[in-house]
Design a protein around this motif. Structure first.
Motif, PDB file in Angstrom:
ATOM      1  N   PHE A 174      68.003  38.015-129.592  1.00 44.04           N
ATOM      2  CA  PHE A 174      67.253  40.019-130.611  1.00 44.04           C
ATOM      3  C   PHE A 174      65.786  39.736-132.044  1.00 44.04           C
ATOM      4  O   PHE A 174      67.465  38.923-132.413  1.00 44.04           O
ATOM      5  CB  PHE A 174      67.869  41.149-130.589  1.00 44.04           C
ATOM      6  CG  PHE A 174      66.724  41.770-130.646  1.00 44.04           C
ATOM      7  CD1 PHE A 174      65.898  42.543-130.273  1.00 44.04           C
ATOM      8  CD2 PHE A 174      67.062  42.390-131.818  1.00 44.04           C
ATOM      9  CE1 PHE A 174      64.867  43.999-130.558  1.00 44.04           C
ATOM     10  CE2 PHE A 174      66.333  43.103-132.626  1.00 44.04           C
ATOM     11  CZ  PHE A 174      65.415  43.885-131.872  1.00 44.04           C
ATOM     12  N   GLN A 175      65.234  39.672-132.254  1.00 46.06           N
ATOM     13  CA  GLN A 175      64.838  39.349-133.396  1.00 46.06           C
ATOM     14  C   GLN A 175      63.818  40.999-133.479  1.00 46.06           C
ATOM     15  O   GLN A 175      63.040  40.950-132.340  1.00 46.06           O
ATOM     16  CB  GLN A 175      64.414  37.999-133.735  1.00 46.06           C
ATOM     17  CG  GLN A 175      62.914  37.826-133.250  1.00 46.06           C
ATOM     18  CD  GLN A 175      62.328  36.187-133.897  1.00 46.06           C
ATOM     19  OE1 GLN A 175      63.585  35.618-133.985  1.00 46.06           O
ATOM     20  NE2 GLN A 175      61.471  36.795-134.119  1.00 46.06           N
ATOM     21  N   TYR A 176      64.059  41.388-134.841  1.00 43.83           N
ATOM     22  CA  TYR A 176      63.187  41.754-135.270  1.00 43.83           C
ATOM     23  C   TYR A 176      61.548  41.691-135.304  1.00 43.83           C
ATOM     24  O   TYR A 176      61.554  40.364-135.838  1.00 43.83           O
ATOM     25  CB  TYR A 176      63.261  43.694-136.598  1.00 43.83           C
ATOM     26  CG  TYR A 176      64.438  43.808-136.140  1.00 43.83           C
ATOM     27  CD1 TYR A 176      64.579  45.188-135.192  1.00 43.83           C
ATOM     28  CD2 TYR A 176      65.648  43.658-136.208  1.00 43.83           C
ATOM     29  CE1 TYR A 176      65.188  45.658-135.415  1.00 43.83           C
ATOM     30  CE2 TYR A 176      66.635  44.464-136.546  1.00 43.83           C
ATOM     31  CZ  TYR A 176      66.898  46.020-135.697  1.00 43.83           C
ATOM     32  OH  TYR A 176      67.624  46.408-135.303  1.00 43.83           O
ATOM     33  N   LYS A 177      60.329  42.382-135.562  1.00 40.96           N
ATOM     34  CA  LYS A 177      59.276  41.271-135.356  1.00 40.96           C
ATOM     35  C   LYS A 177      58.901  40.960-135.980  1.00 40.96           C
ATOM     36  O   LYS A 177      58.183  39.166-135.731  1.00 40.96           O
ATOM     37  CB  LYS A 177      57.700  42.708-135.247  1.00 40.96           C
ATOM     38  CG  LYS A 177      57.968  43.566-133.942  1.00 40.96           C
ATOM     39  CD  LYS A 177      56.182  44.301-134.162  1.00 40.96           C
ATOM     40  CE  LYS A 177      56.482  45.778-132.770  1.00 40.96           C
ATOM     41  NZ  LYS A 177      55.523  46.505-133.473  1.00 40.96           N
ATOM     42  N   GLU A 178      59.054  41.220-137.657  1.00 38.80           N
ATOM     43  CA  GLU A 178      58.865  39.716-138.289  1.00 38.80           C
ATOM     44  C   GLU A 178      60.348  38.740-138.673  1.00 38.80           C
ATOM     45  O   GLU A 178      60.207  38.806-140.489  1.00 38.80           O
ATOM     46  CB  GLU A 178      58.140  40.125-139.597  1.00 38.80           C
ATOM     47  CG  GLU A 178      56.436  40.564-138.263  1.00 38.80           C
ATOM     48  CD  GLU A 178      55.529  41.146-139.985  1.00 38.80           C
ATOM     49  OE1 GLU A 178      55.337  41.693-140.898  1.00 38.80           O
ATOM     50  OE2 GLU A 178      54.796  41.069-139.551  1.00 38.80           O
ATOM     51  N   GLY A 179      61.730  39.342-138.449  1.00 44.26           N
ATOM     52  CA  GLY A 179      62.734  39.090-138.729  1.00 44.26           C
ATOM     53  C   GLY A 179      63.966  37.627-138.856  1.00 44.26           C
ATOM     54  O   GLY A 179      62.913  37.097-137.444  1.00 44.26           O
ATOM     55  N   GLU A 180      64.214  37.563-138.900  1.00 44.93           N
ATOM     56  CA  GLU A 180      65.514  36.394-138.312  1.00 44.93           C
ATOM     57  C   GLU A 180      65.721  36.983-137.092  1.00 44.93           C
ATOM     58  O   GLU A 180      65.811  38.089-137.251  1.00 44.93           O
ATOM     59  CB  GLU A 180      66.440  35.935-139.818  1.00 44.93           C
ATOM     60  CG  GLU A 180      65.667  35.182-140.448  1.00 44.93           C
ATOM     61  CD  GLU A 180      67.200  34.074-141.625  1.00 44.93           C
ATOM     62  OE1 GLU A 180      68.030  35.041-141.224  1.00 44.93           O
ATOM     63  OE2 GLU A 180      66.285  34.012-142.530  1.00 44.93           O
ATOM     64  N   LYS A 181      67.093  35.826-136.344  1.00 43.73           N
ATOM     65  CA  LYS A 181      67.094  36.662-135.480  1.00 43.73           C
ATOM     66  C   LYS A 181      68.487  37.846-135.230  1.00 43.73           C
ATOM     67  O   LYS A 181      69.341  36.928-136.527  1.00 43.73           O
ATOM     68  CB  LYS A 181      67.798  35.531-134.290  1.00 43.73           C
ATOM     69  CG  LYS A 181      66.917  34.982-133.418  1.00 43.73           C
ATOM     70  CD  LYS A 181      67.489  33.264-132.767  1.00 43.73           C
ATOM     71  CE  LYS A 181      66.952  33.452-131.713  1.00 43.73           C
ATOM     72  NZ  LYS A 181      67.166  32.041-130.168  1.00 43.73           N
ATOM     73  N   VAL A 182      68.296  38.277-134.945  1.00 46.04           N
ATOM     74  CA  VAL A 182      69.601  39.592-134.960  1.00 46.04           C
ATOM     75  C   VAL A 182      71.009  38.711-134.314  1.00 46.04           C
ATOM     76  O   VAL A 182      72.446  38.627-134.740  1.00 46.04           O
ATOM     77  CB  VAL A 182      69.278  40.830-135.076  1.00 46.04           C
ATOM     78  CG1 VAL A 182      70.955  41.859-135.175  1.00 46.04           C
ATOM     79  CG2 VAL A 182      68.408  40.871-135.717  1.00 46.04           C
ATOM     80  N   LEU A 183      70.512  38.338-133.504  1.00 46.07           N
ATOM     81  CA  LEU A 183      71.423  38.148-132.218  1.00 46.07           C
ATOM     82  C   LEU A 183      71.062  36.544-131.217  1.00 46.07           C
ATOM     83  O   LEU A 183      69.933  36.723-131.120  1.00 46.07           O
ATOM     84  CB  LEU A 183      71.633  39.309-131.055  1.00 46.07           C
ATOM     85  CG  LEU A 183      72.302  40.920-131.764  1.00 46.07           C
ATOM     86  CD1 LEU A 183      71.807  41.698-130.127  1.00 46.07           C
ATOM     87  CD2 LEU A 183      73.015  40.954-131.849  1.00 46.07           C
TER      88      LEU A 183
END
Length: 314
Positions: A71-80
């Motif tokens: 999972f990653q937010y639209k314009e971010g690094e992977k969170v999971l």
């Protein structure tokens, strides 16, 4: 809306300009398409938010599984990244770790407020995209750090979870979370007006009402997101006693900074950098003398020091 209104007043907008801006904002909001939508096949079988086909809804048991979830937010690094976890129906799972570690992301994915970038999340063995959002979210109870109440009575605020609830059911929910003692001390009891946003009540009283509201919906999945962090120690103890009763038989997720609130969880997950660093019961993790042990002992020492300082000042 009120914040926007105040800002326009400060900038010298006329009432006509303010109304025009407000209409524009509302129309933009209404026209915004949601990021999470059900497929046409799911809507055909289970209905949509306005026309649910509840007769086709399966009973939700509460098994939850993350299968190779990214999972990653639209314009971010992977969170999971390649996140895997299996939770059995009725388990109480605590998520602890530093701010930004991914705890809230895990819970928000379970609630389908977001969806995985890759992999899948299964509820009762089925990818939750194959069920309607309303089916899942009708089975959710969510208590936030900052309780949200509406203008009206205590009874109205609890009933908001289930509009057809009887007075007896509302009062039973309040009793379950130990809210009734303070309610009955109010001038009009359950019919006491809480004020705008619950302004006439303390934070602890508002939290107990929001807890009763969540219980009234009889959810199969329950989320407590830092639910005791903004209340005093006495109210925290009341809520902890209530938690032990109302979470029985429900799949529950507790996000907590105060580690004293998670000691009775079936499993504690130490999350950091989107990964499970440690997992086990409170006793098991203390015996490991790893990350959780250090977090717990440091916090315990800080609390002891604050208590000693408080007594000294008194």
């Amino acid at each position: 809306v009120s914040a926007m209104w105040e800002l326009m007043l400060e900038k010298g907008f006329t009432r006509e300009q303010m109304n025009a801006k407000l209409r524009e904002r509302v129309l933009t909001l209404l026209e915004t398409k949601p990021d999470i939508v059900d497929s046409p096949e799911v809507e055909a079988k289970f209905g949509d938010n306005f026309h649910p086909k509840k007769e086709n809804w399966p009973a939700l048991q509460g098994d939850v599984e993350f299968c190779h979830v990214d999972f990653q937010y639209k314009e971010g690094e992977k969170v999971l990244s390649d996140f895997n976890l299996k939770i059995n129906a009725g388990e109480t799972i605590a998520l602890v770790g530093p701010t930004g570690a991914g705890k809230s992301t895990v819970v928000n994915l379970i609630c389908r407020f977001y969806e995985p970038t890759a992999g899948e999340i299964k509820i009762d063995g089925v990818n939750y995209k194959e069920r309607s959002q309303l089916w899942l979210q009708s089975n959710l109870g969510y208590v936030l750090q900052e309780p949200r109440l509406f203008s009206g009575t205590i009874r109205d605020n609890i009933r908001y979870a289930r509009l057809d609830a009887s007075d007896e059911e509302i009062e039973n929910a309040a009793r379950m979370v130990n809210a009734e003692p303070f309610i009955l001390k109010m001038e009009k009891g359950y019919d006491t007006d809480v004020g705008e946003g619950g302004s006439r009540l303390s934070t602890g009283e508002k939290q107990l009402i929001s807890f009763a509201r969540a219980i009234l919906a009889d959810p199969r999945i329950f989320v407590l997101d830092e639910a005791t962090s903004s209340v005093d120690t006495q109210t925290e103890q009341i809520i902890q006693h209530a938690i032990s009763k109302v979470l029985t038989g429900r799949t529950s997720f507790i996000i907590a900074h105060r580690l004293s609130t998670v000691r009775t969880a079936d499993r504690i997950l130490v999350i950091d950098d989107g990964k499970i660093k440690e997992m086990g019961t409170h006793s098991e993790l203390l015996r490991k003398k790893g990350v959780y042990y250090n977090l717990y002992t440091n916090q315990f020492q800080e609390e002891q020091a604050m208590e000693i300082l408080g007594k000294a000042e008194a």
